[in-house]
Design a protein around this motif. Structure first.
Motif, PDB file in Angstrom:
ATOM      1  N   HIS A   1      10.067   9.011   0.308  1.00 19.37           N
ATOM      2  CA  HIS A   1      10.263   7.849  -0.551  1.00 19.37           C
ATOM      3  C   HIS A   1       9.889   6.576   0.210  1.00 19.37           C
ATOM      4  O   HIS A   1       9.258   5.670  -0.347  1.00 19.37           O
ATOM      5  CB  HIS A   1      11.716   7.811  -1.029  1.00 19.37           C
ATOM      6  CG  HIS A   1      11.986   6.827  -2.114  1.00 19.37           C
ATOM      7  ND1 HIS A   1      13.227   6.273  -2.312  1.00 19.37           N
ATOM      8  CD2 HIS A   1      11.186   6.280  -3.065  1.00 19.37           C
ATOM      9  CE1 HIS A   1      13.172   5.439  -3.333  1.00 19.37           C
ATOM     10  NE2 HIS A   1      11.952   5.425  -3.810  1.00 19.37           N
ATOM     11  N   ALA A   2      10.248   6.503   1.489  1.00 23.96           N
ATOM     12  CA  ALA A   2       9.909   5.334   2.306  1.00 23.96           C
ATOM     13  C   ALA A   2       8.398   5.178   2.439  1.00 23.96           C
ATOM     14  O   ALA A   2       7.866   4.070   2.327  1.00 23.96           O
ATOM     15  CB  ALA A   2      10.561   5.447   3.687  1.00 23.96           C
ATOM     16  N   VAL A   3       7.699   6.285   2.660  1.00 24.72           N
ATOM     17  CA  VAL A   3       6.240   6.228   2.771  1.00 24.72           C
ATOM     18  C   VAL A   3       5.635   5.764   1.447  1.00 24.72           C
ATOM     19  O   VAL A   3       4.756   4.891   1.431  1.00 24.72           O
ATOM     20  CB  VAL A   3       5.651   7.597   3.199  1.00 24.72           C
ATOM     21  CG1 VAL A   3       4.147   7.631   3.018  1.00 24.72           C
ATOM     22  CG2 VAL A   3       6.029   7.906   4.645  1.00 24.72           C
ATOM     23  N   ALA A   4       6.116   6.316   0.332  1.00 23.50           N
ATOM     24  CA  ALA A   4       5.601   5.919  -0.980  1.00 23.50           C
ATOM     25  C   ALA A   4       5.840   4.430  -1.229  1.00 23.50           C
ATOM     26  O   ALA A   4       4.936   3.706  -1.660  1.00 23.50           O
ATOM     27  CB  ALA A   4       6.251   6.756  -2.078  1.00 23.50           C
ATOM     28  N   LEU A   5       7.043   3.959  -0.944  1.00 24.12           N
ATOM     29  CA  LEU A   5       7.353   2.541  -1.127  1.00 24.12           C
ATOM     30  C   LEU A   5       6.527   1.676  -0.183  1.00 24.12           C
ATOM     31  O   LEU A   5       6.080   0.590  -0.553  1.00 24.12           O
ATOM     32  CB  LEU A   5       8.847   2.288  -0.921  1.00 24.12           C
ATOM     33  CG  LEU A   5       9.770   2.847  -1.999  1.00 24.12           C
ATOM     34  CD1 LEU A   5      11.225   2.723  -1.572  1.00 24.12           C
ATOM     35  CD2 LEU A   5       9.532   2.145  -3.320  1.00 24.12           C
ATOM     36  N   GLY A   6       6.326   2.149   1.044  1.00 18.02           N
ATOM     37  CA  GLY A   6       5.511   1.419   2.007  1.00 18.02           C
ATOM     38  C   GLY A   6       4.083   1.252   1.519  1.00 18.02           C
ATOM     39  O   GLY A   6       3.476   0.184   1.681  1.00 18.02           O
ATOM     40  N   LEU A   7       3.539   2.288   0.892  1.00 19.12           N
ATOM     41  CA  LEU A   7       2.182   2.205   0.332  1.00 19.12           C
ATOM     42  C   LEU A   7       2.140   1.247  -0.846  1.00 19.12           C
ATOM     43  O   LEU A   7       1.260   0.392  -0.934  1.00 19.12           O
ATOM     44  CB  LEU A   7       1.706   3.598  -0.100  1.00 19.12           C
ATOM     45  CG  LEU A   7       1.249   4.508   1.027  1.00 19.12           C
ATOM     46  CD1 LEU A   7       1.224   5.961   0.579  1.00 19.12           C
ATOM     47  CD2 LEU A   7      -0.133   4.082   1.511  1.00 19.12           C
ATOM     48  N   VAL A   8       3.101   1.366  -1.746  1.00 16.80           N
ATOM     49  CA  VAL A   8       3.128   0.522  -2.938  1.00 16.80           C
ATOM     50  C   VAL A   8       3.319  -0.943  -2.571  1.00 16.80           C
ATOM     51  O   VAL A   8       2.696  -1.832  -3.153  1.00 16.80           O
ATOM     52  CB  VAL A   8       4.242   0.989  -3.905  1.00 16.80           C
ATOM     53  CG1 VAL A   8       4.489  -0.026  -5.003  1.00 16.80           C
ATOM     54  CG2 VAL A   8       3.893   2.341  -4.490  1.00 16.80           C
TER      55      VAL A   8
END
Length: 100
Positions: free
Chosen positions: A74-81
């Motif tokens: 989730h952190a990686v996804a949010l970091g990308l977004v």
């Protein structure tokens, strides 16, 4: 109080987005998040940065709080977004143990 993001998204006008101080990742934490996006484990990251795994885990706990993430993915996804991890910095590789 707001401060400019060290590593983060750009505004529509091209300048840095001003985020609340408690919602900004340091450059180091953005680096760790990028390493995680590339499939590196805590042990891999610790070896690469010459720090302990406990230090890496501490950074990730802070990353989760800042991003409001439930877990590493989730952190990686949010970091990308949110622009803390740039897509061109992520090199997708086959899962470990799979035949390439």
């Amino acid at each position: 109080m707001t401060i400019p993001a060290v590593a983060g998204p750009s505004s529509p006008r091209g300048g840095p987005v001003r985020l609340p101080a408690d919602r900004v990742l340091t450059a180091r934490r953005a680096e760790l998040l990028t390493m995680a996006a590339n499939g590196m484990t805590n042990a891999d990251i610790a070896r690469a940065l010459w720090v302990s795994e406990d230090t890496v885990k501490s950074h990730f706990r802070h990353i989760y709080v800042v991003l409001g993430a439930k877990d590493r993915a989730h952190a990686v996804a949010l970091g990308l977004v949110r622009g803390f991890v740039r897509p061109d910095q992520v090199r997708l590789q086959p899962p470990r143990g799979s035949a390439a």
